[in-house]
Design a protein around this motif. Structure first.
Motif, PDB file in Angstrom:
ATOM      1  N   MET A 121       0.805  -1.240  -0.028  1.00 57.11           N
ATOM      2  CA  MET A 121      -0.123  -0.192  -0.141  1.00 57.11           C
ATOM      3  C   MET A 121       0.882   1.154  -0.002  1.00 57.11           C
ATOM      4  O   MET A 121       0.609   2.315  -0.666  1.00 57.11           O
ATOM      5  N   ARG A 122       2.059   1.349   0.659  1.00 58.51           N
ATOM      6  CA  ARG A 122       2.890   2.628   0.910  1.00 58.51           C
ATOM      7  C   ARG A 122       3.249   2.904  -0.428  1.00 58.51           C
ATOM      8  O   ARG A 122       3.102   4.099  -1.014  1.00 58.51           O
ATOM      9  N   LYS A 123       3.712   1.757  -1.484  1.00 54.30           N
ATOM     10  CA  LYS A 123       4.197   2.043  -2.818  1.00 54.30           C
ATOM     11  C   LYS A 123       3.086   2.514  -3.505  1.00 54.30           C
ATOM     12  O   LYS A 123       3.126   3.539  -4.414  1.00 54.30           O
ATOM     13  N   ALA A 124       1.856   1.930  -3.513  1.00 56.97           N
ATOM     14  CA  ALA A 124       0.795   2.226  -4.316  1.00 56.97           C
ATOM     15  C   ALA A 124       0.141   3.802  -3.989  1.00 56.97           C
ATOM     16  O   ALA A 124      -0.076   4.415  -5.126  1.00 56.97           O
ATOM     17  N   LEU A 125       0.435   4.039  -2.705  1.00 58.25           N
ATOM     18  CA  LEU A 125      -0.148   5.415  -2.406  1.00 58.25           C
ATOM     19  C   LEU A 125       0.998   6.607  -2.954  1.00 58.25           C
ATOM     20  O   LEU A 125       0.423   7.703  -3.154  1.00 58.25           O
ATOM     21  N   MET A 126       2.055   6.088  -3.004  1.00 60.34           N
ATOM     22  CA  MET A 126       3.261   7.006  -3.508  1.00 60.34           C
ATOM     23  C   MET A 126       2.986   7.232  -4.955  1.00 60.34           C
ATOM     24  O   MET A 126       3.488   8.063  -5.430  1.00 60.34           O
ATOM     25  N   GLU A 127       2.153   6.335  -5.587  1.00 55.90           N
ATOM     26  CA  GLU A 127       2.142   6.383  -7.100  1.00 55.90           C
ATOM     27  C   GLU A 127       0.741   7.025  -7.232  1.00 55.90           C
ATOM     28  O   GLU A 127       0.100   7.055  -8.354  1.00 55.90           O
ATOM     29  N   PHE A 128       0.210   7.522  -6.086  1.00 51.93           N
ATOM     30  CA  PHE A 128      -1.204   8.283  -6.171  1.00 51.93           C
ATOM     31  C   PHE A 128      -2.282   7.354  -6.588  1.00 51.93           C
ATOM     32  O   PHE A 128      -3.333   8.144  -7.135  1.00 51.93           O
ATOM     33  N   LYS A 129      -2.311   6.169  -6.025  1.00 54.01           N
ATOM     34  CA  LYS A 129      -3.439   5.315  -6.448  1.00 54.01           C
ATOM     35  C   LYS A 129      -4.293   5.275  -5.348  1.00 54.01           C
ATOM     36  O   LYS A 129      -3.981   5.740  -4.077  1.00 54.01           O
ATOM     37  N   THR A 130      -5.758   5.169  -5.563  1.00 53.18           N
ATOM     38  CA  THR A 130      -6.722   5.197  -4.432  1.00 53.18           C
ATOM     39  C   THR A 130      -7.570   3.863  -4.568  1.00 53.18           C
ATOM     40  O   THR A 130      -7.589   3.106  -5.316  1.00 53.18           O
ATOM     41  N   THR A 236       1.633   1.186   6.277  1.00 52.54           N
ATOM     42  CA  THR A 236       1.018   0.530   5.054  1.00 52.54           C
ATOM     43  C   THR A 236       2.055  -0.141   4.319  1.00 52.54           C
ATOM     44  O   THR A 236       1.590  -0.734   3.106  1.00 52.54           O
ATOM     45  N   GLY A 237       3.101  -0.020   5.077  1.00 51.58           N
ATOM     46  CA  GLY A 237       4.192  -1.377   4.523  1.00 51.58           C
ATOM     47  C   GLY A 237       3.652  -2.847   4.863  1.00 51.58           C
ATOM     48  O   GLY A 237       4.352  -3.749   4.385  1.00 51.58           O
ATOM     49  N   SER A 238       2.842  -2.975   5.694  1.00 57.37           N
ATOM     50  CA  SER A 238       2.323  -4.148   5.949  1.00 57.37           C
ATOM     51  C   SER A 238       0.910  -4.485   5.725  1.00 57.37           C
ATOM     52  O   SER A 238       0.363  -5.512   6.119  1.00 57.37           O
ATOM     53  N   ILE A 239       0.658  -3.802   4.668  1.00 58.22           N
ATOM     54  CA  ILE A 239      -0.611  -4.179   3.923  1.00 58.22           C
ATOM     55  C   ILE A 239      -0.774  -4.170   2.389  1.00 58.22           C
ATOM     56  O   ILE A 239       0.028  -3.169   1.977  1.00 58.22           O
ATOM     57  N   PHE A 240      -1.319  -5.283   1.985  1.00 63.67           N
ATOM     58  CA  PHE A 240      -1.052  -5.228   0.510  1.00 63.67           C
ATOM     59  C   PHE A 240      -2.670  -4.701  -0.087  1.00 63.67           C
ATOM     60  O   PHE A 240      -3.559  -5.263   0.421  1.00 63.67           O
ATOM     61  N   VAL A 241      -2.731  -4.214  -1.056  1.00 66.08           N
ATOM     62  CA  VAL A 241      -3.835  -3.614  -1.744  1.00 66.08           C
ATOM     63  C   VAL A 241      -4.035  -4.245  -3.204  1.00 66.08           C
ATOM     64  O   VAL A 241      -3.210  -3.909  -3.860  1.00 66.08           O
ATOM     65  N   LYS A 242      -5.177  -4.070  -3.436  1.00 67.00           N
ATOM     66  CA  LYS A 242      -5.681  -3.942  -4.951  1.00 67.00           C
ATOM     67  C   LYS A 242      -6.896  -3.479  -5.036  1.00 67.00           C
ATOM     68  O   LYS A 242      -7.647  -3.281  -3.840  1.00 67.00           O
ATOM     69  N   LEU A 270      -1.528   6.823   7.056  1.00 64.77           N
ATOM     70  CA  LEU A 270      -2.300   7.666   6.113  1.00 64.77           C
ATOM     71  C   LEU A 270      -1.847   9.109   6.015  1.00 64.77           C
ATOM     72  O   LEU A 270      -1.724   9.902   5.115  1.00 64.77           O
ATOM     73  N   ILE A 271      -1.435   9.565   7.256  1.00 66.34           N
ATOM     74  CA  ILE A 271      -1.072  11.008   7.247  1.00 66.34           C
ATOM     75  C   ILE A 271       0.344  11.157   6.574  1.00 66.34           C
ATOM     76  O   ILE A 271       0.588  12.195   5.707  1.00 66.34           O
ATOM     77  N   PHE A 272       1.344  10.079   6.526  1.00 67.95           N
ATOM     78  CA  PHE A 272       2.658  10.369   5.796  1.00 67.95           C
ATOM     79  C   PHE A 272       2.145  10.186   4.374  1.00 67.95           C
ATOM     80  O   PHE A 272       2.800  10.957   3.588  1.00 67.95           O
ATOM     81  N   ALA A 273       1.308   9.351   3.982  1.00 71.70           N
ATOM     82  CA  ALA A 273       0.708   9.358   2.396  1.00 71.70           C
ATOM     83  C   ALA A 273       0.197  10.907   2.004  1.00 71.70           C
ATOM     84  O   ALA A 273       0.334  11.184   1.033  1.00 71.70           O
ATOM     85  N   TRP A 274      -0.496  11.534   3.107  1.00 65.83           N
ATOM     86  CA  TRP A 274      -0.979  12.796   2.701  1.00 65.83           C
ATOM     87  C   TRP A 274      -0.070  13.743   2.447  1.00 65.83           C
ATOM     88  O   TRP A 274      -0.255  14.653   1.660  1.00 65.83           O
TER      89      TRP A 274
END
Ligand code: SR1
Ligand code: MG
Length: 407
Positions: A121-130, A236-242, A270-274
Motif C-alpha cells: 500500500m505504501r508504494k501504491a499510495l506513493m504512485e497516487f493510487k486510490t 502501510t508497508g504491512s498492507i497489500f492492496v488492489k 495515512l498522514i505520511f501518504a497525505w
C-alpha cells in the motif's frame, strides 16, 4: 539436502526446500525457480514459481538478526508467532489476511499465498493510487481482530492463555526503544534525523520535558496494558492492496497490547501518504486521503460500538456507560500512538519512503508538518474523538508552517 538443521537460505536453497518439502502444493510435475523479494527490515521473502503451471507461493524465513542491522538479535520464533496469528486472524477477519499453508519450526519459515497481484500500500499510495474499499476493510480488520481478542469478549482464562502464547519480548523491545524512547532523547545515538531538521528536532522534541513525560506514560501503557491481540506493526508497508482487496501481512510484532497501537499506526501512515501527496501537489489524491483518514477512524468507532453490543457478554463490561469509557481510552491511545509513529519514522532509525523520497525544502517542510501535528496528538491525546479531529490538526500544522515560513 534434508533441511534438518536451521540455516538461512539463499534463493537456490529456498527453491530446493520447496521441491523437497512443498511439492504437494504444485502437483505431479513442476520446475521451480525462486527470487528473494523482501525489502522489509527483518526477514527474507522468497517467491517460488512453478515455471510449468505458473503457480507461485511465498516462503518467509526469519533469520537470527534483523536485516536492517546486526545490532538487533531476534529469536526466529517470531515466525511461529506470525504463522499462528495469521491463522487466528483469518478466522476473526476472513479474507483480510493471506492464507498460510504451513510452518517449519526447524527452518523457521512459513509458507503462504503469493499476493503478487496486489501491491504494497505504501508504494501504491506513493504512485497516487486510490483504494475505495480500504477504510471499510481496515476498520473491519481492526474491530474483528482487536475487540474480539479482549477479555470483554473472551472468557478470561482463555484470553490469559492467549496472552501467554503470544508473549513477544524481543519484538516488543524494538518497539519500546524505537517508537517510545529514542525519538524523544536519542540516548542510544541511533537516531537518523535529516540534517536540515536537526536543530528543529532538538528544540521542539529532545528539549521538551513535557513530551518526554507524556511518551513515558504511553510507553508503560504499551508494556502493561494487555488489552487485545494487536498486530503490532500495522503501517502501510504491512498492507497489500488492489482495487477490490485488502490483505494485512506481517504480524510478527503481535502481542497483547493496547488497541490504540494498531489504530494509531494506520492513522499516522495515512498522514505520511497525505503529506507525500501534498508535496507532489496531487490535489485529488490528497482529497481522497483526507476522506480516508476521516472515514477510517469514524468507521472504526461505529463498528466497534456495534460489535460491542453484539459480542460483549461479560457481566461488568455490560454496565451502562462502560462501553463509552472503554472506547474513550482506546481513542486517547490512538491519538498518542499516531503522534509516536509520526515522530519515530522521521527522527528514529526506521524511516518511511513517503518522507525520505522527498528532497530538500520539500522534505524539511513535510517533516516539520508531521512533527508539529505529532506533538499535538501526544500532548492533547484525550481531545481526539473522531476522524475530523485528525484532519483539522494536520491542516492546522500545514497552515502554521506556511505562516512561520512566509509561504
Ligand atoms: C529493527 S526493525 C525496525 C522497524 O521495522 C519493522 O517493520 C518495525 O516497524 C520496526 O520498528
Ligand atoms: Mg514488517
Amino acid at each position: 539436502m534434508k533441511f534438518t538443521t536451521y540455516f538461512t537460505m539463499n534463493e537456490e536453497e529456498a527453491a530446493m526446500y520447496a521441491s523437497e518439502k512443498l511439492g504437494y502444493l504444485f502437483g505431479d510435475e513442476f520446475h521451480l525457480t525462486c527470487k528473494e523479494i523482501g525489502d522489509g527490515n527483518l526477514n527474507y521473502i522468497f517467491r517460488v514459481v512453478d515455471e510449468i503451471s505458473g503457480h507461485s507461493i511465498i516462503i518467509k524465513q526469519s533469520g537470527p538478526v534483523a536485516r536492517i542491522s546486526d545490532e538487533f538479535k531476534l529469536s526466529p520464533d517470531r515466525n511461529r508467532i506470525e504463522y499462528e496469528i495469521l491463522k487466528l486472524e483469518d478466522k476473526l477477519a476472513p479474507g483480510l489476511v493471506p492464507k498460510v499453508y504451513g510452518y517449519d519450526s526447524m527452518m523457521n519459515c512459513t509458507v503462504m499465498d503469493d499476493l503478487s497481484d496486489h501491491q504494497i500500500m505504501r508504494k501504491a499510495l506513493m504512485e497516487f493510487k486510490t483504494f475505495p474499499r480500504f477504510a471499510q476493510d481496515i476498520s473491519d480488520f481492526m474491530v474483528n481482530t482487536l475487540l474480539l481478542t479482549t477479555d470483554v469478549v473472551l472468557e478470561h482464562k482463555v484470553k490469559k492463555d492467549l496472552v501467554k502464547n503470544f508473549i513477544n519480548p524481543e519484538l516488543c523491545e524494538i518497539t519500546e526503544d524505537l517508537v517510545y524512547t529514542e525519538p524523544f532523547s536519542d540516548y542510544k545515538h541511533r537516531n537518523d534525523v535529516f540534517e536540515r531538521n536537526k536543530d528543529w528536532v532538538s528544540e521542539h522534541i529532545y528539549n521538551s520535558v513535557e513530551l518526554r513525560l507524556e511518551t513515558a506514560k504511553l510507553k508503560f501503557e504499551f508494556m502493561n496494558h494487555a488489552q487485545a491481540l494487536v498486530h503490532g506493526d500495522l503501517h502501510t508497508g504491512s498492507i497489500f492492496v488492489k482495487e477490490d482487496s485488502t490483505k494485512v501481512i506481517d504480524p510478527e510484532f503481535a502481542f497483547f497490547g493496547p488497541i490504540g497501537y494498531d489504530v494509531g499506526n494506520v492513522m499516522a501512515n495515512l498522514i505520511f501518504a497525505w503529506v507525500h501527496s501534498d508535496a507532489h501537489q496531487q490535489g485529488e489524491h490528497k482529497q481522497w486521503l483526507e476522506d480516508t483518514i476521516v472515514e477510517t477512524l469514524d468507521l472504526f468507532i461505529e463498528k466497534f460500538s456495534l460489535a460491542w453490543d453484539r459480542h460483549v457478554s461479560e457481566f461488568s463490561a455490560k454496565t451502562p456507560g462502560f462501553k463509552e469509557y472503554y472506547l474513550a481510552t482506546v481513542l486517547r491511545d490512538t491519538a498518542g500512538v499516531t503522534g509516536l509513529e509520526l515522530c519515530r519514522r522521521i527522527i528514529g532509525l526506521a524511516h518511511v519512503k513517503d518522507i525520505t523520497s522527498l528532497g530538500g525544502n520539500v522534505r524539511v517542510r513535510a517533516e516539520r508538518i508531521c512533527l508539529s501535528g505529532a506533538i499535538d496528538f501526544i500532548l492533547k491525546r484525550d481531545k481526539f474523538t473522531c476522524g475530523e479531529d485528525y484532519l483539522i490538526t494536520m491542516q492546522a500544522a500545514m497552515s502554521k508552517f506556511a505562516r512561520e515560513n512566509d509561504e
